[in-house]
Structure formats: structure tokens, C-alpha cells
Design a protein around this motif. Structure first.
Motif, short mmCIF file in Angstrom:
data_model
loop_
_atom_site.label_atom_id
_atom_site.label_comp_id
_atom_site.label_asym_id
_atom_site.label_seq_id
_atom_site.Cartn_x
_atom_site.Cartn_y
_atom_site.Cartn_z
N ASP A 438 0.86 -1.19 0.00
CA ASP A 438 0.00 0.00 0.00
C ASP A 438 0.90 1.24 0.00
N ILE A 439 0.95 1.89 -1.15
CA ILE A 439 1.88 3.02 -1.34
C ILE A 439 1.14 4.36 -1.36
N ALA A 440 -0.03 4.42 -0.72
CA ALA A 440 -0.85 5.65 -0.79
C ALA A 440 -0.06 6.89 -0.35
N GLY A 441 0.79 6.78 0.66
CA GLY A 441 1.56 7.94 1.14
C GLY A 441 2.68 8.33 0.18
N PRO A 442 3.64 7.44 -0.04
CA PRO A 442 4.83 7.81 -0.82
C PRO A 442 4.71 7.65 -2.33
N ALA A 443 3.53 7.44 -2.88
CA ALA A 443 3.39 7.38 -4.34
C ALA A 443 3.79 8.71 -4.96
N ILE A 444 3.56 9.79 -4.20
CA ILE A 444 4.08 11.08 -4.67
C ILE A 444 4.97 11.69 -3.59
N SER A 445 5.94 12.48 -4.07
CA SER A 445 6.83 13.18 -3.16
C SER A 445 6.37 14.62 -3.09
N ARG A 446 6.36 15.17 -1.88
CA ARG A 446 5.96 16.56 -1.70
C ARG A 446 7.16 17.48 -1.61
N GLU A 447 8.37 16.88 -1.75
CA GLU A 447 9.57 17.73 -1.76
C GLU A 447 10.58 17.20 -2.76
N THR A 448 11.51 18.07 -3.13
CA THR A 448 12.60 17.68 -4.00
C THR A 448 13.86 17.61 -3.16
N ALA A 449 14.42 16.41 -3.07
CA ALA A 449 15.63 16.20 -2.27
C ALA A 449 16.22 14.84 -2.63
N GLY A 450 17.55 14.79 -2.76
CA GLY A 450 18.20 13.52 -3.08
C GLY A 450 17.68 12.95 -4.38
N ASP A 451 17.26 11.69 -4.36
CA ASP A 451 16.76 11.07 -5.60
C ASP A 451 15.26 11.32 -5.80
N GLN A 452 14.65 12.07 -4.90
CA GLN A 452 13.21 12.34 -5.00
C GLN A 452 12.96 13.73 -5.59
N VAL A 453 11.94 13.79 -6.43
CA VAL A 453 11.55 15.05 -7.07
C VAL A 453 10.06 15.19 -6.84
N LYS A 454 9.60 16.41 -6.58
CA LYS A 454 8.15 16.62 -6.36
C LYS A 454 7.33 15.93 -7.44
N GLY A 455 6.30 15.20 -7.04
CA GLY A 455 5.46 14.48 -8.00
C GLY A 455 5.59 12.98 -7.84
N GLY A 456 5.21 12.25 -8.87
CA GLY A 456 5.24 10.78 -8.81
C GLY A 456 6.63 10.26 -8.48
N THR A 457 6.70 9.22 -7.64
CA THR A 457 8.00 8.70 -7.21
C THR A 457 8.40 7.40 -7.90
N GLY A 458 7.41 6.59 -8.27
CA GLY A 458 7.75 5.26 -8.78
C GLY A 458 8.24 4.33 -7.69
N ILE A 459 7.85 4.60 -6.43
CA ILE A 459 8.31 3.75 -5.34
C ILE A 459 7.82 2.32 -5.55
N GLY A 460 8.72 1.38 -5.37
CA GLY A 460 8.39 -0.04 -5.55
C GLY A 460 9.08 -0.65 -6.75
N VAL A 461 9.36 0.15 -7.78
CA VAL A 461 9.99 -0.42 -8.97
C VAL A 461 11.32 -1.08 -8.59
N ARG A 462 12.15 -0.36 -7.85
CA ARG A 462 13.47 -0.89 -7.52
C ARG A 462 13.36 -2.13 -6.63
N THR A 463 12.41 -2.11 -5.70
CA THR A 463 12.22 -3.28 -4.82
C THR A 463 11.73 -4.49 -5.62
#
Ligand code: BES
Ligand code: ZN
Ligand code: ZN
Length: 474
Positions: A438-463
Motif C-alpha cells: 500500500d503506497i498511498a503515502g509515498p506514491a508522490i513526493s511533496r519535496e525535491t531532495a536527493g533522488d526524490q523530485v516533487k510528483g510521482g516517485t515510482g516507489i516499488g519499482v526498484r524493490t
């Protein structure tokens, strides 16, 4: 952006040279010779202390500029990846030459590659004046060619998932999304079927049809298979593909609806992961099932109190049309389990309750058994993604008992909403090994930092790619 190993003869004349700095102004291992050239007074005057997210451009005798990047107090995979992301956004040249892979940790080239490609990601489609990131090539001093190539393949799939998530719903109908997934999976060598509304009806996917009923844009279902030689294990990936979640007749309030183009993230992520698995040639059989539909308001929309019949498993009394993800996943899991996979993993922006539990940056997962939970925990940790195990509390199942059908789609309680949603899905797993993310929280990023950019994250692909690698090793 191209990532490559830096040649022995460095040409720094038009490049930004990236140098790692630890908190307290210590050089990161491998960056010593260049860091020695940095002027202490200038660093102090600029307030640069080597903290995470800090960067400072300084003169360098050979390079166009030397860019100091703060790494905080840790020398590990995450700090190298995040510093690389911060560096590509801060660099003002097209070419970056980086010392960060000399840091002496496992996977340093992977960290730099992921950080550069993901941190340098921009969604420019709707911007009249293009993006801000200047960098087009990154050269990694002492980089590992094979590791860079693999990480670039995975990162490009992550950015594809991000593009889909960031695309407004008006330009990503179920049929447009299906065509784009089909093109990408076909390009990676999978056999792809796109089921249209007629096929969906023929296959008796009554829950998917019930969610789609309120929309003038017809539903689709992606059914794709990857069957490489030598595969001993079969992994099924099922993704929630709600192209816009208005809530249906149980309509959402305006502020909750704002971000709901994100609700197809699960489908984007499983498709992107399968693409990467196939491009990498990982010897694991993969079946992708992604039901795609709007959850809209309309004269034919499913009403609270209606009963739906998914292809297999319990009939469902729909008491809240906003709990639609579990409905389409009931059919998705039904279709996937018919392929008799060894492991099923579904990915979904399923509940606000999960967002409340773990916040913006951590995804939750539920697993059918302890070995499967271990597999996800170790794969996510290796991949550098934050996943936290949640309990399948079977006692709560009775909260889903319905008066007239086998089950209702909401518990009626405010408490444990992510768990009751997972228990609902469990009913459609055929008791096969299964994971629900359940990725409801981190499906989008609310900040730009490190490898994260505001917007869709694609969390889970790497895992998911890491899970496939591990299944191929067994
Ligand atoms: N798509 C939402 C969940 C969601 C919330 C995703 C926040 C991303 C960010 C889902 O379909 C939904 O509306 N769930 C309801 C379920 C409830 C009616 C039982 C929720 O969580 O409020
Ligand atoms: Zn909903
Ligand atoms: Zn939803």
C-alpha cells in the motif's frame, strides 16, 4: 542524461567536478585531493558545513567549477545516491565528473547512477520554457560499467513510471494508458494483451465493470507475460490502475480529490518493474495484470448497496464507492491467480489510512507468510526504498461481513483501515504466497531532495526488480 565511466585522462575543462564532504567539513573518502583545494574561509562564509542537501560551487585549477556536496555524517548507499541527486540539480554545466563512487562502499556506482538519473528527473511535458536541470552527461571516476548499465536500466523504468503518474488524467485515459504500457512492455519483449470492455465482460470481471460503470471512458486490463528461458519461479505483479479517483457516488471532498490522478501508480509501477526485469534478462517468469479504469460519477455509476461479482471469490456489497481499488484488485488477483504463480505481489495507492499510519515517505506491505515478508524486507532494504511490514490481523475480517453478500467493501470503522483493506484482498489470493504493497503515502513526493523530485516517485519499482533477482537465484 548519459552516465558513463570517466576515462583515465580526465577532461575537466568544461565540467563540474563533484566532491563529497561530510558534516564537520571532513572530506568524504575518495574526494581528499580535490577537497584539499577548497578554501576554508569561503566555506565558512557561505555557511557550508557538509550537511545533507548543502552544496557549494568553488573554483578549481582544472575544472570549470568544483561542486562540494554535503553528505551528512554517513558514508553509505543512501547518502551517495542522495548527494548525487542534489549535485545534478545544483550543477550549472552540461557535463559532471564525479568522485562520489570512490567512496569505498558496495554499489557506489549504482548509487551515483540512480541519484543522478532520478534526482535529475524533470517532468517538462507541460512547461512552456523547458526544465532547469542542465546536466546531460555524468562521468563516474572509478565507476563500474556493468553496475552503471544495470542501474540506468532500472532508473529509466522508474522515470517512466513517474511520467505516467505525473501525466494529468485528461491525457491518460484507461485506453491511452493501456496503449502506452503495451508499447513499453512489447518493446521489452513481453507478450502483451490489452483486454477491452467487451473482453472484460466476456471474462466476467464484474467488480472492474462495476467501478468502470460511472465513466464515459471505457476500462482496459493489461495482461502481459514474460517467459524467459531457464525461469524456475513465476512472479505475478498486479497493479491498481485507477486513472482518476473522484470517489464515485461516495464522492471525495475537493481537497482529497486534488491529487487523485496518482491513483494509477500501482499499475505504472508493476509495468515499469516488469519492463526493467525483462530488459535485464532476469530469469524469472513474470505475469503482469493491471486493471485500468476511472472511478467517476455518472448516471450508470455503481450505487452504495449494489452487489458486484468478481471473476472468482466472494461477492461484494459496495457500501462506499470510494473503496474502489480493492474492487478492481479483486478481479486483478482473480485473473493473476488463474496463472498459478509462485508469488503474487499487488501494488496500490489503496488507503488514506496507510498514509496516516506511515506518513509521506514510507510504504506499508502485508505478506501472507513470514518467509515472503523477509524477502520483501531484504529486497527493499537492498534497493534503498522504505517499506515497513504491517500485520494481517485476521480477527478483523468479521468487520467485512455483509448482510446480503459474502463481503462488504468497507469495515464501517475508522480504525485499522489499511488492515481491513488488506484482509479484503486476501480473500482473492487463493491462499497463494502473496504480498500487498500500500503506497498511498509515498506514491508522490511533496519535496525535491536527493533522488526524490516533487510528483510521482515510482516507489516499488526498484524493490520489485530486486525481488525478481532474488527469486531467480533460489
Ligand atoms: N485512492 C484512495 C486512497 C488514497 C488516499 C490514495 C490518499 C492516495 C492518497 C482510495 O481509493 C480511497 O479512496 N480509499 C478510501 C477507503 C475508505 C472509503 C474505506 C480512504 O482511504 O479514504
Ligand atoms: Zn477511492
Ligand atoms: Zn483509489
Amino acid at each position: 542524461m548519459e552516465i558513463r565511466v570517466a576515462p583515465a585522462e580526465l577532461d575537466l575543462s568544461d565540467a563540474t567536478l563533484v566532491v563529497g564532504v561530510l558534516e564537520g567539513l571532513q572530506s568524504a573518502p575518495g574526494s581528499e585531493e580535490d577537497f584539499a583545494l577548497a578554501d576554508e574561509g569561503v566555506m565558512e562564509a557561505a555557511g557550508f558545513e557538509g550537511k545533507v542537501k548543502q552544496t557549494l560551487a568553488l573554483p578549481h585549477p582544472e575544472a570549470k567549477t568544483m561542486l562540494l556536496v554535503g553528505m551528512g555524517s554517513e558514508v553509505d548507499f543512501d547518502s551517495v545516491r542522495n548527494a548525487s541527486g542534489n549535485a545534478v540539480r545544483a550543477a550549472k554545466t552540461e557535463k559532471v565528473v564525479t568522485r562520489l563512487a570512490r567512496i569505498g562502499i558496495d554499489g557506489a556506482s549504482r548509487a551515483v547512477t540512480e541519484g543522478s538519473l532520478l534526482g535529475g528527473y524533470e517532468f517538462k511535458e507541460y512547461k512552456s520554457n523547458g526544465g532547469k536541470v542542465k546536466v546531460t552527461e555524468v562521468e563516474i571516476i572509478d565507476g563500474d560499467e556493468e553496475e552503471i548499465a544495470m542501474a540506468a536500466t532500472v532508473s529509466r523504468s522508474v522515470t517512466r513510471a513517474r511520467d505516467w503518474v505525473n501525466t494529468p488524467a485528461i491525457d491518460l485515459s484507461p485506453s491511452q494508458f493501456a496503449d502506452q504500457i503495451a508499447e513499453s512492455l512489447d518493446g521489452a519483449g513481453l507478450a502483451v494483451e490489452v483486454w477491452d470492455e467487451a473482453r472484460i465482460a466476456e471474462e466476467k470481471l464484474g467488480a472492474l465493470m462495476g467501478v468502470a460503470a460511472g465513466s464515459s471512458r471505457p476500462p482496459r486490463l493489461i495482461h502481459a507475460t514474460y517467459r524467459p528461458e531457464g525461469a524456475k519461479t513465476h512472479l505475478a505483479l498486479i497493479g491498481k490502475g485507477i486513472t482518476f479517483d473522484s470517489g464515485g457516488l461516495s464522492i471525495k471532498s475537493a481537497s482529497f480529490m486534488e491529487e487523485m490522478k496518482v491513483d494509477m501508480s500501482g499499475a505504472a509501477i508493476v509495468a515499469a518493474a516488469a519492463e526493467a526485469i525483462a530488459h535485464l534478462g532476469i530469469p524469472v517468469a513474470v505475469t503482469v495484470v493491471a486493471p485500468l479504469t476511472d472511478n467517476a460519477v455518472g448516471g450508470n455509476a455503481t450505487r452504495p448497496g449494489d452487489v458486484l461479482r468478481p471473476v472468482k471469490g466472494p461477492t461484494i456489497e459496495v457500501l462506499n464507492t470510494d473503496a474502489e481499488g480493492r474492487l478492481i484488485l479483486a478481479d486483478g488477483l482473480g485473473v493473476a491467480s488463474s496463472a498459478e504463480p509462485d508469488l503474487m505481489i499487488d501494488v496500490a495507492t489503496l488507503t488514506g489510512a496507510m498514509h496516516v499510519s506511515l506518513g509521506d515517505k514510507v510504504a506499508g506491505y502485508f505478506a501472507s507468510d513470514a518467509d515472503t515478508a523477509d524477502l520483501i524486507r531484504t529486497a527493499a532494504s537492498r534497493a534503498g526504498e522504505r517499506f515497513w511490514e504491517m500485520p494481517l490481523v485476521h480477527d478483523y475480517r468479521k468487520q467485512l461481513d455483509s448482510n446480503i453478500a459474502d463481503m462488504k467493501n468497507v469495515s464501517g470503522s475508522r480504525y485499522g483501515g489499511a488492515i481491513t483493506a488488506a484482509l479484503f484482498l486476501y480473500e482473492y489470493t487463493d491462499e497463494r504466497p502473496w504480498v500487498h504493497m500500500d503506497i498511498a503515502g509515498p506514491a508522490i513526493s511533496r519535496e525535491t531532495a536527493g533522488d526524490q523530485v516533487k510528483g510521482g516517485t515510482g516507489i516499488g519499482v526498484r524493490t520489485l526488480v530486486e525481488v525478481a533477482r532474488r527469486l531467480a537465484e533460489d
